[in-house]
Write an enzyme that holds these catalytic residues in place. Structure first.
Site, PDB file in Angstrom:
ATOM      1  N   GLU A 164       0.805  -1.221   0.000  1.00  0.00           N
ATOM      2  CA  GLU A 164       0.000   0.000   0.000  1.00  0.00           C
ATOM      3  C   GLU A 164       0.846   1.282   0.000  1.00  0.00           C
ATOM      4  O   GLU A 164       0.817   2.054   0.959  1.00  0.00           O
ATOM      5  CB  GLU A 164      -0.953   0.011   1.199  1.00  0.00           C
ATOM      6  CG  GLU A 164      -1.877  -1.192   1.241  1.00  0.00           C
ATOM      7  CD  GLU A 164      -2.998  -1.053   2.276  1.00  0.00           C
ATOM      8  OE1 GLU A 164      -2.963  -0.109   3.094  1.00  0.00           O
ATOM      9  OE2 GLU A 164      -3.918  -1.885   2.259  1.00  0.00           O
ATOM     10  N   GLU A 368      -5.000  -8.782   0.992  1.00  0.00           N
ATOM     11  CA  GLU A 368      -5.636  -8.474   2.279  1.00  0.00           C
ATOM     12  C   GLU A 368      -7.128  -8.265   2.067  1.00  0.00           C
ATOM     13  O   GLU A 368      -7.543  -7.589   1.128  1.00  0.00           O
ATOM     14  CB  GLU A 368      -5.111  -7.167   2.903  1.00  0.00           C
ATOM     15  CG  GLU A 368      -3.763  -7.265   3.531  1.00  0.00           C
ATOM     16  CD  GLU A 368      -3.302  -5.932   4.132  1.00  0.00           C
ATOM     17  OE1 GLU A 368      -4.155  -5.111   4.550  1.00  0.00           O
ATOM     18  OE2 GLU A 368      -2.086  -5.717   4.158  1.00  0.00           O
TER      19      GLU A 368
HETATM   20  C1  FCB Z   1      -4.239  -2.133   5.617  1.00  0.00           C
HETATM   21  C2  FCB Z   1      -2.848  -2.460   6.090  1.00  0.00           C
HETATM   22  C3  FCB Z   1      -2.779  -3.534   7.131  1.00  0.00           C
HETATM   23  C4  FCB Z   1      -3.920  -3.444   8.109  1.00  0.00           C
HETATM   24  C5  FCB Z   1      -5.251  -3.310   7.396  1.00  0.00           C
HETATM   25  C6  FCB Z   1      -6.445  -3.243   8.313  1.00  0.00           C
HETATM   26  O1  FCB Z   1      -4.273  -0.836   5.132  1.00  0.00           O
HETATM   27  O2  FCB Z   1      -2.045  -2.853   5.006  1.00  0.00           O
HETATM   28  O3  FCB Z   1      -1.536  -3.472   7.758  1.00  0.00           O
HETATM   29  O4  FCB Z   1      -3.690  -2.459   9.028  1.00  0.00           O
HETATM   30  O5  FCB Z   1      -5.237  -2.171   6.582  1.00  0.00           O
END
Ligand code: FCB
Length: 462
Positions: A164, A368
């Site tokens: 990110e 994620e």
């Molecule tokens: C993302 C991050 C991760 C976590 C999630 C909830 O932005 O990459 O580390 O904090 O959000």
């Protein structure tokens, strides 16, 4: 009942600073997140990652949990200041040994290691020298990538350069709600560029050191931006440029989008982009990592009413949305998670199909997806997190729908394996499918962990 292909990669994800602890052991030097969390008032409850989940000392137990879940892959991140203290010079033996044990422990359990090089923990010394707005940081990052390719490249299945970069650049240097807490829009755009450049240089370094069949990737938190009405097309375009195409452009197409340069012209002339940089940022990748939590809703701001800023990224001293001064971020209908993020899995299907349309040859992987919920411990000592099971089921169904419509999605990683340090929110927000007791560090499977184990075992959504 959607079924996933046999070779679909099922995993869970964590990040070094959020789980490891051992912040000053075995030669590790501070990162910008140590500095941030140790600064009073910046993290909820004064929480820090000093101990986190004590994963550094509980590695074997956590590896056994992964094996019991039956996952085929584990996404972790490497703490740069642990393996290269200060961000320069030779590798730090004990730090590298920890990741070597982690990788070997995964392989011994038949779990593919998916390693992220940078999940936000820049060595503090490199920030003191200018941080990501400073070109040299990209070069340092490539050196660090080479060290890791040398040390672990024979065993890592997939390398993710950055996690990110949107957050690193805009939350770190524009709104200041993340480390290093700077609020300098021009510096934030320079950070965007040096993250893109660092990514490309790191891929080159890894290709020359890692195994030939190692996959190269980067993880982006692409924003699925929607307009309130047809009249909001320009607001959508601006938000999409600064959030998504600022990274997709250089990394996948070898050029920044013209409209982004124009939208941000009052902030910077982009002269930090040197000849050849965009080409260097654009290295062949094997898979694109996508993090998805919720969509984004925008509207053209009338300039008079109170401007809505419900983008889900916490209100800081300044906006992270450079070049979007006339854009409002509109609160979306619920239900919401504990983060205040709305639950809307249709954005994930649409985002995956957009990527499939724009980059048909590039497979994707959900690196994620997950949710924070209150997670009370029941009288029976268990956490009956039906809300999380429902969230995960919805989003996996959305992934299946995208695949059904043609998207080439290779895997899915739940955020997160266990409750951990949720950045500026501290430990108050629990994302784990495994509960971590803050006093005893005891790990307990939530109902969602049991549910996920069955999904992984069958490849089907129950
Ligand atoms: C993302 C991050 C991760 C976590 C999630 C909830 O932005 O990459 O580390 O904090 O959000």
């Amino acid at each position: 009942m959607p079924a996933f292909p046999e070779n679909f990669l099922w995993g869970t994800a964590t990040a070094a600073y959020q789980v490891e602890g051992a912040w000053n052991e075995d030669g590790r030097t501070p990162s910008i997140w140590d500095t941030f969390s140790h600064t009073p008032g910046l993290v909820a409850n004064g929480d820090t990652g000093d101990v986190a989940c004590d994963h550094y000392h509980r590695l074997e137990e956590d590896l056994d949990t992964l094996a019991a879940l039956g996952v085929g892959a584990y996404r972790f991140s490497i703490s740069w200041p642990r393996v290269q203290p200060g961000g320069r010079g030779p590798a730090n033996g004990p730090g590298v040994a920890f990741y070597s044990r982690l990788v070997d422990g995964l392989l011994a359990r038949d779990i593919s290691p998916v390693a992220t090089l940078y999940h936000w923990d820049l060595p503090q010394e490199l920030e003191d020298a200018g941080g990501w707005p400073h070109r040299d940081t990209a070069l340092r990052f490539a050196d660090y990538a080479r060290l890791m390719g040398d040390a672990l490249g024979d065993r890592v299945h997939t390398w993710i350069t950055l996690n990110e970069p949107w957050c690193s650049a805009y939350l770190g240097y524009a709104s200041g709600v993340h480390a290093p807490a700077r609020t300098e829009p021009a510096a934030a755009l320079a950070a965007v560029h040096h993250l893109n450049l660092g990514h490309g240089l790191a891929v080159q370094a890894l290709r020359s050191t890692a195994a030939k069949d190692a996959r190269m990737s980067v993880t982006l938190n692409l924003h699925h931006v929607r307009g309130v009405s047809e009249a909001d097309g320009d607001a959508v375009r601006r938000a999409d440029a600064v959030a998504n195409r600022a990274f997709l452009g250089p990394m996948l197409e070898g050029a920044y989008p013209r409209d982004l340069i124009e939208d941000t012209a009052s902030v910077t002339d982009w002269s930090f982009v040197r000849d050849g940089d965009e080409a260097a940022a654009c290295q062949p990748l094997d898979v694109l990592g996508v993090n998805y939590y919720n969509p984004t809703l925008v509207r053209q701001w009338d300039g008079a009413s109170l401007r809505e800023t419900a983008d889900g990224h916490q209100d800081g001293a300044a906006s992270p949305w450079i070049g979007c001064e006339n854009v409002e971020f509109v609160r979306q209908p619920g239900p919401y998670t504990e983060m205040g993020w709305n639950i809307d899995e249709t954005g994930l299907t649409e985002l995956l199909l957009r990527l499939h349309r724009d980059y048909p040859a590039m497979p994707t992987m959900i690196t994620e997806n997950g949710a924070a919920f209150p997670d009370p411990v029941d009288a029976d000592g268990r956490v009956h997190d039906e809300d999380r099971v429902d969230y995960l089921r919805r989003h996996l169904t959305a992934v299946a729908a995208a695949m059904e419509a043609g998207a080439d999605v290779r895997g899915y990683f739940v955020w997160s394996l266990m409750d951990n340090f949720e950045w500026a929110h501290g430990y108050a927000k629990r994302f784990g499918i495994v509960r971590v007791d803050r006093d005893t560090m005891e790990r307990t499977w939530k109902d969602s962990a049991h549910w996920y184990r069955d999904v992984v075992a069958t490849g089907k959504l129950a």
